[in-house]
Design a protein around this motif. Structure first.
Motif, PDB file in Angstrom:
ATOM      1  N   PRO A  95       0.829  -1.208   0.000  1.00  0.00           N
ATOM      2  CA  PRO A  95       0.000   0.000   0.000  1.00  0.00           C
ATOM      3  C   PRO A  95       0.865   1.260   0.000  1.00  0.00           C
ATOM      4  O   PRO A  95       2.017   1.234   0.440  1.00  0.00           O
ATOM      5  N   SER A  96       0.294   2.362  -0.464  1.00  0.00           N
ATOM      6  CA  SER A  96       0.996   3.643  -0.461  1.00  0.00           C
ATOM      7  C   SER A  96       1.295   4.058   0.971  1.00  0.00           C
ATOM      8  O   SER A  96       0.398   4.055   1.813  1.00  0.00           O
ATOM      9  N   MET A  97       2.559   4.392   1.224  1.00  0.00           N
ATOM     10  CA  MET A  97       2.932   4.871   2.551  1.00  0.00           C
ATOM     11  C   MET A  97       4.173   5.743   2.451  1.00  0.00           C
ATOM     12  O   MET A  97       5.144   5.380   1.789  1.00  0.00           O
ATOM     13  N   SER A  98       4.128   6.916   3.098  1.00  0.00           N
ATOM     14  CA  SER A  98       5.264   7.822   3.153  1.00  0.00           C
ATOM     15  C   SER A  98       6.064   7.542   4.422  1.00  0.00           C
ATOM     16  O   SER A  98       5.505   7.473   5.519  1.00  0.00           O
ATOM     17  N   ALA A 111       4.446  16.606  -1.907  1.00  0.00           N
ATOM     18  CA  ALA A 111       3.564  17.267  -2.868  1.00  0.00           C
ATOM     19  C   ALA A 111       2.147  17.026  -2.380  1.00  0.00           C
ATOM     20  O   ALA A 111       1.606  15.932  -2.525  1.00  0.00           O
ATOM     21  N   LEU A 112       1.575  18.039  -1.759  1.00  0.00           N
ATOM     22  CA  LEU A 112       0.250  17.897  -1.164  1.00  0.00           C
ATOM     23  C   LEU A 112      -0.830  18.083  -2.207  1.00  0.00           C
ATOM     24  O   LEU A 112      -0.678  18.859  -3.153  1.00  0.00           O
ATOM     25  N   ALA A 113      -1.908  17.350  -2.025  1.00  0.00           N
ATOM     26  CA  ALA A 113      -3.036  17.429  -2.954  1.00  0.00           C
ATOM     27  C   ALA A 113      -3.728  18.766  -2.791  1.00  0.00           C
ATOM     28  O   ALA A 113      -4.015  19.195  -1.679  1.00  0.00           O
ATOM     29  N   SER A 129      -3.312   9.340  -7.245  1.00  0.00           N
ATOM     30  CA  SER A 129      -4.159   9.210  -6.067  1.00  0.00           C
ATOM     31  C   SER A 129      -3.523  10.017  -4.941  1.00  0.00           C
ATOM     32  O   SER A 129      -2.664  10.872  -5.184  1.00  0.00           O
ATOM     33  N   THR A 130      -3.958   9.753  -3.710  1.00  0.00           N
ATOM     34  CA  THR A 130      -3.364  10.402  -2.538  1.00  0.00           C
ATOM     35  C   THR A 130      -3.168   9.370  -1.440  1.00  0.00           C
ATOM     36  O   THR A 130      -3.781   8.303  -1.449  1.00  0.00           O
ATOM     37  N   VAL A 131      -2.305   9.724  -0.504  1.00  0.00           N
ATOM     38  CA  VAL A 131      -2.111   8.936   0.702  1.00  0.00           C
ATOM     39  C   VAL A 131      -2.201   9.910   1.876  1.00  0.00           C
ATOM     40  O   VAL A 131      -1.769  11.058   1.765  1.00  0.00           O
ATOM     41  N   THR A 132      -2.793   9.456   2.972  1.00  0.00           N
ATOM     42  CA  THR A 132      -2.897  10.304   4.157  1.00  0.00           C
ATOM     43  C   THR A 132      -1.616  10.177   4.965  1.00  0.00           C
ATOM     44  O   THR A 132      -1.209   9.075   5.343  1.00  0.00           O
ATOM     45  N   ARG A 133      -0.966  11.311   5.215  1.00  0.00           N
ATOM     46  CA  ARG A 133       0.276  11.350   5.999  1.00  0.00           C
ATOM     47  C   ARG A 133      -0.026  11.293   7.491  1.00  0.00           C
ATOM     48  O   ARG A 133      -1.174  11.444   7.903  1.00  0.00           O
ATOM     49  N   SER A 134       1.010  11.095   8.287  1.00  0.00           N
ATOM     50  CA  SER A 134       0.831  10.983   9.740  1.00  0.00           C
ATOM     51  C   SER A 134       0.242  12.247  10.350  1.00  0.00           C
ATOM     52  O   SER A 134      -0.384  12.198  11.397  1.00  0.00           O
ATOM     53  N   ASP A 135       0.404  13.415   9.686  1.00  0.00           N
ATOM     54  CA  ASP A 135      -0.169  14.660  10.206  1.00  0.00           C
ATOM     55  C   ASP A 135      -1.576  14.920   9.682  1.00  0.00           C
ATOM     56  O   ASP A 135      -2.158  15.957   9.947  1.00  0.00           O
ATOM     57  N   GLY A 136      -2.128  13.974   8.886  1.00  0.00           N
ATOM     58  CA  GLY A 136      -3.481  14.107   8.370  1.00  0.00           C
ATOM     59  C   GLY A 136      -3.578  14.754   7.001  1.00  0.00           C
ATOM     60  O   GLY A 136      -4.644  14.759   6.401  1.00  0.00           O
ATOM     61  N   SER A 137      -2.467  15.315   6.492  1.00  0.00           N
ATOM     62  CA  SER A 137      -2.508  15.940   5.164  1.00  0.00           C
ATOM     63  C   SER A 137      -2.536  14.872   4.084  1.00  0.00           C
ATOM     64  O   SER A 137      -2.167  13.717   4.303  1.00  0.00           O
ATOM     65  N   THR A 141       0.128  10.795  -4.901  1.00  0.00           N
ATOM     66  CA  THR A 141       0.880   9.599  -5.255  1.00  0.00           C
ATOM     67  C   THR A 141       0.764   9.367  -6.755  1.00  0.00           C
ATOM     68  O   THR A 141      -0.221   9.760  -7.380  1.00  0.00           O
ATOM     69  N   LEU A 142       1.772   8.713  -7.313  1.00  0.00           N
ATOM     70  CA  LEU A 142       1.777   8.353  -8.723  1.00  0.00           C
ATOM     71  C   LEU A 142       2.105   6.868  -8.818  1.00  0.00           C
ATOM     72  O   LEU A 142       3.192   6.455  -8.415  1.00  0.00           O
TER      73      LEU A 142
END
Length: 196
Positions: A95-98, A111-113, A129-137, A141-142
């Protein structure tokens, strides 16, 4: 309230405000220039774009993601302002994960949505798409890979982050790693790299 008490209160308030401003301006690095480890319980603040002090989001009216052709790397992905976007080998796509947070995210702002991530030029919308970061932002994603800017890229078209630490690469339109015949030596590209 007596005048001396008011004066003492005003001085104490000024000192407290100065201490707060100084703490907010902290770089998060140790005196040796190496990244410090932020406490696990604190969520990092929303990262800022190195040159503008604002979150790394596309300008409205410009494509959220677009492609550009460079002489050294071929076709790479940029944000709406023309800054090269990178992927990090220590992240995961499925899964997508930063895994770039804290000091790492200061050097490599995510790069925030923006409000409209459908604004694309030269990129298949099914890969974005996007992934939710630990700070909620929400980070763009590509093909599952979270995307970042590099703090040492001072102008659109710069690719100083290519090959840093052997784990940071400009993203291709399919989310792959851009490659070049010769890549810069990893630690000497400026900005410390923060390979984490």
């Amino acid at each position: 309230m007596p005048r001396n008490s008011r004066l003492a209160l005003a001085v104490a308030s000024g000192l407290a405000a100065t201490a707060l401003v100084a703490a907010c301006g902290s770089s998060g690095s140790s005196p040796t220039g190496q990244p410090s480890n932020p406490p696990a319980s604190s969520a990092p603040a929303a990262p800022s774009s190195p040159s503008t002090g604002t979150p790394s989001t596309p300008n409205s009216g410009k494509p959220a993601l677009m492609t550009t052709t460079t002489t050294s790397l071929g076709t790479v992905v940029t944000d709406g302002n023309g800054f090269t976007l990178y992927r990090f080998d220590k992240d995961t796509a499925s899964p997508s994960m930063s895994n770039c947070t804290g000091t790492c995210a200061s050097t490599w702002p995510p790069a925030l949505a923006g409000g409209d991530t459908s604004q694309l030029k030269g990129i298949d919308s099914k890969l974005v798409s996007t992934v939710t970061r630990s700070d909620g932002s929400k980070q763009l994603t590509l093909n599952g890979w979270p995307l970042y800017r590099y703090g040492a890229d001072s102008k659109p078209g710069d690719t100083k982050g290519q090959g840093v630490m052997g784990i940071w690469f400009a993203a291709t339109p399919t989310g792959g790693k851009a490659t070049a015949a010769s890549q810069p030596a990893s630690p000497s590209t400026g900005g410390g790299g923060y390979g984490y």
